[in-house]
Write an enzyme that holds these catalytic residues in place. Structure first.
Site, PDB file in Angstrom:
ATOM      1  N   TYR A  15      -7.129  -2.332  -7.722  1.00 49.76           N
ATOM      2  CA  TYR A  15      -5.895  -1.890  -7.061  1.00 49.76           C
ATOM      3  C   TYR A  15      -4.638  -2.120  -7.900  1.00 49.76           C
ATOM      4  O   TYR A  15      -3.560  -1.641  -7.538  1.00 49.76           O
ATOM      5  CB  TYR A  15      -5.716  -2.621  -5.723  1.00 49.76           C
ATOM      6  CG  TYR A  15      -6.787  -2.311  -4.716  1.00 49.76           C
ATOM      7  CD1 TYR A  15      -6.887  -1.048  -4.133  1.00 49.76           C
ATOM      8  CD2 TYR A  15      -7.717  -3.283  -4.335  1.00 49.76           C
ATOM      9  CE1 TYR A  15      -7.873  -0.759  -3.205  1.00 49.76           C
ATOM     10  CE2 TYR A  15      -8.713  -3.005  -3.402  1.00 49.76           C
ATOM     11  CZ  TYR A  15      -8.784  -1.743  -2.846  1.00 49.76           C
ATOM     12  OH  TYR A  15      -9.760  -1.464  -1.930  1.00 49.76           O
ATOM     13  N   HIS A  20       0.287   1.523  -4.004  1.00 49.68           N
ATOM     14  CA  HIS A  20       0.461   0.543  -2.927  1.00 49.68           C
ATOM     15  C   HIS A  20       0.814  -0.845  -3.472  1.00 49.68           C
ATOM     16  O   HIS A  20       1.222  -1.715  -2.710  1.00 49.68           O
ATOM     17  CB  HIS A  20      -0.836   0.471  -2.112  1.00 49.68           C
ATOM     18  CG  HIS A  20      -0.627   0.473  -0.623  1.00 49.68           C
ATOM     19  ND1 HIS A  20       0.572   0.785  -0.010  1.00 49.68           N
ATOM     20  CD2 HIS A  20      -1.493   0.195   0.403  1.00 49.68           C
ATOM     21  CE1 HIS A  20       0.429   0.704   1.308  1.00 49.68           C
ATOM     22  NE2 HIS A  20      -0.806   0.338   1.585  1.00 49.68           N
ATOM     23  N   TYR A  66      -5.171  -8.626   1.584  1.00 43.62           N
ATOM     24  CA  TYR A  66      -5.163  -7.179   1.797  1.00 43.62           C
ATOM     25  C   TYR A  66      -3.935  -6.846   2.634  1.00 43.62           C
ATOM     26  O   TYR A  66      -3.440  -7.647   3.427  1.00 43.62           O
ATOM     27  CB  TYR A  66      -6.460  -6.622   2.411  1.00 43.62           C
ATOM     28  CG  TYR A  66      -7.577  -6.626   1.392  1.00 43.62           C
ATOM     29  CD1 TYR A  66      -7.665  -5.627   0.426  1.00 43.62           C
ATOM     30  CD2 TYR A  66      -8.503  -7.662   1.362  1.00 43.62           C
ATOM     31  CE1 TYR A  66      -8.652  -5.650  -0.541  1.00 43.62           C
ATOM     32  CE2 TYR A  66      -9.502  -7.704   0.404  1.00 43.62           C
ATOM     33  CZ  TYR A  66      -9.570  -6.697  -0.552  1.00 43.62           C
ATOM     34  OH  TYR A  66     -10.539  -6.735  -1.509  1.00 43.62           O
ATOM     35  N   ASN A  68      -2.950  -5.041   5.219  1.00 44.22           N
ATOM     36  CA  ASN A  68      -2.728  -5.068   6.667  1.00 44.22           C
ATOM     37  C   ASN A  68      -2.788  -6.467   7.276  1.00 44.22           C
ATOM     38  O   ASN A  68      -2.663  -6.621   8.484  1.00 44.22           O
ATOM     39  CB  ASN A  68      -3.696  -4.113   7.387  1.00 44.22           C
ATOM     40  CG  ASN A  68      -5.148  -4.458   7.124  1.00 44.22           C
ATOM     41  OD1 ASN A  68      -5.448  -5.395   6.383  1.00 44.22           O
ATOM     42  ND2 ASN A  68      -6.055  -3.711   7.729  1.00 44.22           N
ATOM     43  N   ASN A 114       1.574  -0.677   6.881  1.00 38.20           N
ATOM     44  CA  ASN A 114       0.794  -1.714   7.568  1.00 38.20           C
ATOM     45  C   ASN A 114       1.171  -3.132   7.154  1.00 38.20           C
ATOM     46  O   ASN A 114       1.072  -4.062   7.953  1.00 38.20           O
ATOM     47  CB  ASN A 114      -0.704  -1.484   7.358  1.00 38.20           C
ATOM     48  CG  ASN A 114      -1.192  -0.285   8.143  1.00 38.20           C
ATOM     49  OD1 ASN A 114      -0.640   0.043   9.190  1.00 38.20           O
ATOM     50  ND2 ASN A 114      -2.209   0.390   7.645  1.00 38.20           N
TER      51      ASN A 114
END
Length: 199
Positions: A15, A20, A66, A68, A114
């Protein structure tokens, strides 16, 4: 005065370069500038460093929960150090701003993000500062004539790296954000906002 700067993103090498993770990119730069090392801190569920930025002591945090579940990490650190919501700045990717744009804002909704949603829930407050790093929206990549009825895949978009030309302007916007950090950490948020929004 800002006492905690949080960068939002997802943990894991896969990631690192994705849209993001723009919040992580900013906090990584701040840590480098301050000569601080972000280390895995289990009690805060994230990578953490105490840094001296422009003469002020600031906590830097990259939640490793993560996206959320970012609030779990933020509230753990804020509670431990007795940091109030309006002393927190959260750097995050922003779909509603084009790449190359960066804005400061106090409070407001999550805009479907989120990470922000979870932080607001855990803090029981929306009154924290946000540094919104524009990444653009997938609908902008759909030719204008084909946009009616098209359903852009937001989840897929944010988990992909920006295109080269987007990355260049996102990097430049992060540099502009870093340039106002002396004002931010001293609590001159209105002045920092005016300077940032002028560019």
């Amino acid at each position: 005065m800002i006492k905690l700067i949080v960068g939002l993103g997802n943990p894991g090498a896969e990631y690192t370069a994705t849209r993001h993770n723009a919040g992580f990119w900013l906090v990584d730069q701040l840590a480098r500038e301050a000569g601080a090392t972000l280390r895995d801190e289990r009690r805060f569920h994230g990578f953490y460093a105490k840094a001296r930025l422009h003469g002020e002591e600031v906590h830097l945090l990259e939640p490793q929960t993560y996206m959320n579940r970012s609030g779990q990490s933020v509230v753990a650190l804020a509670s431990f150090f007795k940091i109030l919501p309006d002393q927190i700045l959260v750097a995050h990717d922003e779909l509603d701003l084009p790449p190359g744009t960066v804005k400061l804002k106090l409070g407001g909704g999550s805009g479907g993000h989120n990470g922000l949603k979870d932080i607001s829930a855990h803090l029981s407050s929306q009154q924290y500062w946000r540094l919104r790093i524009g990444i653009g929206h997938p609908r902008d990549l759909i030719p204008e004539g084909a946009r009616a009825g098209a359903k852009p895949d937001v989840a897929n978009f944010v988990l992909k790296p920006p295109r080269r030309e987007e990355q260049d302007v996102i990097d430049a916007s992060i540099e502009r954000a870093l340039a106002v950090m002396p004002m931010v950490v001293k609590g001159e948020l209105d002045r920092a906002t005016m300077q940032l929004h002028r560019n």
